[in-house]
Design a protein around this motif. Structure first.
Motif, mmCIF file in Angstrom:
data_model
loop_
_atom_site.group_PDB
_atom_site.id
_atom_site.type_symbol
_atom_site.label_atom_id
_atom_site.label_comp_id
_atom_site.label_asym_id
_atom_site.label_seq_id
_atom_site.Cartn_x
_atom_site.Cartn_y
_atom_site.Cartn_z
ATOM 1 N N HIS A 26 0.784 -1.232 0.000
ATOM 2 C CA HIS A 26 0.000 0.000 0.000
ATOM 3 C C HIS A 26 0.818 1.287 0.000
ATOM 4 N N ASN A 27 1.948 1.278 0.680
ATOM 5 C CA ASN A 27 2.702 2.508 0.882
ATOM 6 C C ASN A 27 4.155 2.313 0.438
ATOM 7 N N ASN A 100 -0.077 3.136 7.013
ATOM 8 C CA ASN A 100 -0.067 4.183 5.988
ATOM 9 C C ASN A 100 0.380 5.535 6.557
#
Length: 183
Positions: A26-27, A100
């Motif tokens: 995701h990051n 995140n």
């Protein structure tokens, strides 16, 4: 694996390996942070005592003092007699990916150790953010403070993290602490 002498190449290889092994989905800033922070700065000079991933309790000495020895997803002893280790990079890469964390945020870290993962958090929050780290072990806290002195936005406190509740932490800061600690 990169050449045995190029530290930045070894860090990038390590970070890209964490992208797959954690996985980090995701990051991408998590990968960049792991590629930037020199693990050896926090773990000290080798040879290192490395924990086996397949034999619980088995610890061996790295074959050399070459940096590539610690650029793997392994636990490294900080104080073997007390059972203290560096933490597993893939676990923290996964956790940081799911949190995140972004530039400008404030993060409360409980258990700074010698500061390696605190430095990763400092890279993720950027200089416009803030990392408040607690380490209950005085010796480890002193090492973390020294290791992290170049990060102006990082504060390492030797003591009990429950003391953070009585400090001047904003509601937004408490929200990130809640996400990190599960409060």
């Amino acid at each position: 694996m990169p050449t045995r002498t190029n530290a930045s190449e070894a860090r990038r290889w390590f970070a890209e390996d964490l992208r797959v092994s954690s996985p980090v989905l995701h990051n991408p800033a998590v990968i960049d942070a792991f590629a930037k922070v020199p693990r050896e700065h926090y773990l000290g000079n080798g040879p290192w005592r490395i924990h086996s991933r397949l034999q619980i309790g088995a610890v061996h000495t790295s074959p050399s003092t070459a940096l590539h020895e610690i650029y793997h997803d392994v636990l490294v002893s900080l104080d073997e007699k007390r059972g203290l280790n560096s933490g597993l990079p893939s676990l923290w890469a996964l956790v940081f990916d799911h949190l995140n964390i972004a530039p400008g945020q404030t993060v409360l870290q409980v258990g700074a150790g010698v500061g390696y993962f605190t430095a990763i958090l400092a890279e993720l929050t950027g200089s416009e953010g803030r990392v408040i780290a607690y380490e209950i072990d005085e010796e480890l806290a002193r090492r973390a403070q020294s290791n992290l002195a170049h990060y102006a936005h990082v504060e390492v406190t030797s003591g009990d993290a429950t003391q953070a509740v009585s400090r001047n932490i904003t509601e937004g800061d408490q929200q990130m602490a809640s996400r990190t600690l599960g409060w």
